[in-house]
Design a protein around this motif. Structure first.
Motif, PDB file in Angstrom:
ATOM      1  N   ILE A 183      -5.784  56.308 -20.366  1.00  0.00           N
ATOM      2  CA  ILE A 183      -5.525  56.445 -18.931  1.00  0.00           C
ATOM      3  C   ILE A 183      -6.857  56.717 -18.222  1.00  0.00           C
ATOM      4  O   ILE A 183      -7.522  57.714 -18.495  1.00  0.00           O
ATOM      5  CB  ILE A 183      -4.525  57.592 -18.644  1.00  0.00           C
ATOM      6  CG1 ILE A 183      -3.239  57.413 -19.456  1.00  0.00           C
ATOM      7  CG2 ILE A 183      -4.253  57.708 -17.152  1.00  0.00           C
ATOM      8  CD1 ILE A 183      -2.452  56.162 -19.161  1.00  0.00           C
TER       9      ILE A 183
ATOM     10  N   HIS B  31       1.340  61.399 -17.663  1.00  0.00           N
ATOM     11  CA  HIS B  31       1.046  60.044 -17.191  1.00  0.00           C
ATOM     12  C   HIS B  31       2.273  59.166 -17.326  1.00  0.00           C
ATOM     13  O   HIS B  31       3.227  59.498 -18.031  1.00  0.00           O
ATOM     14  CB  HIS B  31      -0.153  59.437 -17.924  1.00  0.00           C
ATOM     15  CG  HIS B  31       0.057  59.142 -19.369  1.00  0.00           C
ATOM     16  ND1 HIS B  31       0.701  58.009 -19.816  1.00  0.00           N
ATOM     17  CD2 HIS B  31      -0.292  59.832 -20.473  1.00  0.00           C
ATOM     18  CE1 HIS B  31       0.725  58.006 -21.138  1.00  0.00           C
ATOM     19  NE2 HIS B  31       0.138  59.109 -21.573  1.00  0.00           N
ATOM     20  N   ASP B  32       2.232  58.050 -16.622  1.00  0.00           N
ATOM     21  CA  ASP B  32       3.335  57.092 -16.653  1.00  0.00           C
ATOM     22  C   ASP B  32       2.978  55.851 -17.458  1.00  0.00           C
ATOM     23  O   ASP B  32       3.652  54.841 -17.380  1.00  0.00           O
ATOM     24  CB  ASP B  32       3.746  56.702 -15.232  1.00  0.00           C
ATOM     25  CG  ASP B  32       2.621  56.044 -14.441  1.00  0.00           C
ATOM     26  OD1 ASP B  32       1.569  55.694 -15.035  1.00  0.00           O
ATOM     27  OD2 ASP B  32       2.790  55.860 -13.221  1.00  0.00           O
TER      28      ASP B  32
ATOM     29  N   LYS C 198      -7.399  56.657 -14.676  1.00  0.00           N
ATOM     30  CA  LYS C 198      -7.349  57.166 -13.310  1.00  0.00           C
ATOM     31  C   LYS C 198      -6.269  58.226 -13.210  1.00  0.00           C
ATOM     32  O   LYS C 198      -5.204  58.106 -13.810  1.00  0.00           O
ATOM     33  CB  LYS C 198      -7.058  56.028 -12.329  1.00  0.00           C
ATOM     34  CG  LYS C 198      -7.224  56.408 -10.881  1.00  0.00           C
ATOM     35  CD  LYS C 198      -7.156  55.175  -9.995  1.00  0.00           C
ATOM     36  CE  LYS C 198      -7.623  55.511  -8.597  1.00  0.00           C
ATOM     37  NZ  LYS C 198      -7.648  54.305  -7.759  1.00  0.00           N
ATOM     38  N   CYS C 199      -6.548  59.256 -12.427  1.00  0.00           N
ATOM     39  CA  CYS C 199      -5.624  60.379 -12.298  1.00  0.00           C
ATOM     40  C   CYS C 199      -5.449  60.723 -10.817  1.00  0.00           C
ATOM     41  O   CYS C 199      -6.395  60.649 -10.043  1.00  0.00           O
ATOM     42  CB  CYS C 199      -6.166  61.585 -13.070  1.00  0.00           C
ATOM     43  SG  CYS C 199      -5.024  62.974 -13.169  1.00  0.00           S
ATOM     44  N   HIS C 200      -4.236  61.099 -10.450  1.00  0.00           N
ATOM     45  CA  HIS C 200      -3.912  61.500  -9.084  1.00  0.00           C
ATOM     46  C   HIS C 200      -3.364  62.928  -9.082  1.00  0.00           C
ATOM     47  O   HIS C 200      -2.894  63.424 -10.110  1.00  0.00           O
ATOM     48  CB  HIS C 200      -2.829  60.597  -8.485  1.00  0.00           C
ATOM     49  CG  HIS C 200      -3.191  59.158  -8.418  1.00  0.00           C
ATOM     50  ND1 HIS C 200      -4.172  58.669  -7.593  1.00  0.00           N
ATOM     51  CD2 HIS C 200      -2.690  58.080  -9.071  1.00  0.00           C
ATOM     52  CE1 HIS C 200      -4.264  57.359  -7.730  1.00  0.00           C
ATOM     53  NE2 HIS C 200      -3.377  56.985  -8.639  1.00  0.00           N
TER      54      HIS C 200
ATOM     55  N   ARG D  94       0.160  54.297 -17.019  1.00  0.00           N
ATOM     56  CA  ARG D  94      -0.830  53.593 -16.214  1.00  0.00           C
ATOM     57  C   ARG D  94      -1.766  54.563 -15.489  1.00  0.00           C
ATOM     58  O   ARG D  94      -2.964  54.381 -15.479  1.00  0.00           O
ATOM     59  CB  ARG D  94      -0.098  52.715 -15.202  1.00  0.00           C
ATOM     60  CG  ARG D  94      -0.983  51.873 -14.337  1.00  0.00           C
ATOM     61  CD  ARG D  94      -0.143  50.888 -13.510  1.00  0.00           C
ATOM     62  NE  ARG D  94      -0.980  50.200 -12.558  1.00  0.00           N
ATOM     63  CZ  ARG D  94      -1.164  50.590 -11.305  1.00  0.00           C
ATOM     64  NH1 ARG D  94      -0.547  51.672 -10.849  1.00  0.00           N
ATOM     65  NH2 ARG D  94      -1.956  49.919 -10.505  1.00  0.00           N
ATOM     66  N   ARG D  95      -1.198  55.597 -14.869  1.00  0.00           N
ATOM     67  CA  ARG D  95      -1.965  56.583 -14.118  1.00  0.00           C
ATOM     68  C   ARG D  95      -1.600  57.988 -14.576  1.00  0.00           C
ATOM     69  O   ARG D  95      -0.439  58.275 -14.881  1.00  0.00           O
ATOM     70  CB  ARG D  95      -1.684  56.483 -12.612  1.00  0.00           C
ATOM     71  CG  ARG D  95      -2.113  55.178 -11.987  1.00  0.00           C
ATOM     72  CD  ARG D  95      -3.639  55.126 -11.844  1.00  0.00           C
ATOM     73  NE  ARG D  95      -4.051  53.940 -11.147  1.00  0.00           N
ATOM     74  CZ  ARG D  95      -4.689  52.919 -11.709  1.00  0.00           C
ATOM     75  NH1 ARG D  95      -4.980  52.944 -13.003  1.00  0.00           N
ATOM     76  NH2 ARG D  95      -5.047  51.884 -10.993  1.00  0.00           N
ATOM     77  N   GLY D  96      -2.615  58.850 -14.561  1.00  0.00           N
ATOM     78  CA  GLY D  96      -2.381  60.247 -14.879  1.00  0.00           C
ATOM     79  C   GLY D  96      -2.050  61.029 -13.626  1.00  0.00           C
ATOM     80  O   GLY D  96      -2.359  60.605 -12.506  1.00  0.00           O
ATOM     81  N   PHE D  97      -1.427  62.175 -13.820  1.00  0.00           N
ATOM     82  CA  PHE D  97      -1.058  63.044 -12.718  1.00  0.00           C
ATOM     83  C   PHE D  97      -1.294  64.499 -13.123  1.00  0.00           C
ATOM     84  O   PHE D  97      -0.983  64.884 -14.245  1.00  0.00           O
ATOM     85  CB  PHE D  97       0.421  62.860 -12.347  1.00  0.00           C
ATOM     86  CG  PHE D  97       0.733  61.469 -11.893  1.00  0.00           C
ATOM     87  CD1 PHE D  97       0.570  61.104 -10.561  1.00  0.00           C
ATOM     88  CD2 PHE D  97       1.152  60.512 -12.805  1.00  0.00           C
ATOM     89  CE1 PHE D  97       0.830  59.808 -10.151  1.00  0.00           C
ATOM     90  CE2 PHE D  97       1.420  59.212 -12.408  1.00  0.00           C
ATOM     91  CZ  PHE D  97       1.251  58.861 -11.071  1.00  0.00           C
TER      92      PHE D  97
END
Length: 138
Positions: A102, A64-65, A104-106, A67-70
Motif C-alpha cells: 500500500i 487498508h482496503d 498511499k494513506c489517508h 488499495r489505500r491505507g487509512f
C-alpha cells in the motif's frame, strides 16, 4: 517506550485515551466489538506505545482496503506529547502498509481539531481540498 502491535486487549486503555483526547470523534464504530473486528481484519497494522510502567501513551489504528491505507485515532496522552511518539506510531503504520504493498494513506481530521491539523501538517501530510466526504449509516 515500547512500540508494538495493538491488540483487542488494549481496548479499555485505548478507549480511555481517545475519550480524553481533545478533538477526537467517537461513535458506535468504536465499540469493543467493532475495534476487535477492525484489528482482526488488519492484523499487524495498528500500533500502540506503552511507557515502561505499562501505561498506554499512544495509539494509531491503521488499515487498508487493498488499495489505500487509512489512519484513525492517532492519539498521544497529554503527559507524553512532544516526545515524538505520534510521529513514530505513524511511521510504524506507514512501514507496515508499505510491506503490504500500500503506497498511499489517508486520514480524516475533524475541522475544529486545530491540534490535530497542526500535527499532521507539521509532519508533512498534505491537506486536500476539493474532496467532499459523504457518509451514510447502514
Amino acid at each position: 517506550m515500547i512500540y508494538r502491535e495493538m491488540t483487542k486487549e488494549d481496548y479499555e486503555a485505548a478507549y480511555s485515551l481517545w475519550k480524553n483526547t481533545k478533538g477526537m470523534g467517537l461513535s458506535a464504530a468504536d465499540s469493543r466489538e467493532e475495534i476487535s473486528l477492525f484489528l482482526e481484519r488488519n492484523r499487524g497494522l495498528s500500533q500502540v506505545c506503552e511507557s515502561l510502567e505499562g501505561e498506554l501513551a499512544g495509539t494509531a489504528l491503521c488499515g487498508h482496503d487493498g488499495r489505500r491505507g487509512f489512519l484513525y485515532h492517532v492519539a498521544v496522552s497529554g503527559e507524553h506529547r512532544g516526545k515524538g511518539i505520534g510521529r513514530r506510531l505513524v511511521s510504524n503504520c506507514l512501514e507496515a502498509l508499505r510491506a503490504e504493498g500500500i503506497a498511499k494513506c489517508h486520514l480524516m481530521v475533524i475541522g475544529s481539531n486545530m491540534d490535530g491539523q497542526r500535527f499532521w501538517s507539521g509532519i508533512g501530510w498534505e491537506l486536500r481540498d476539493g474532496i467532499l466526504l459523504y457518509s451514510q449509516v447502514t
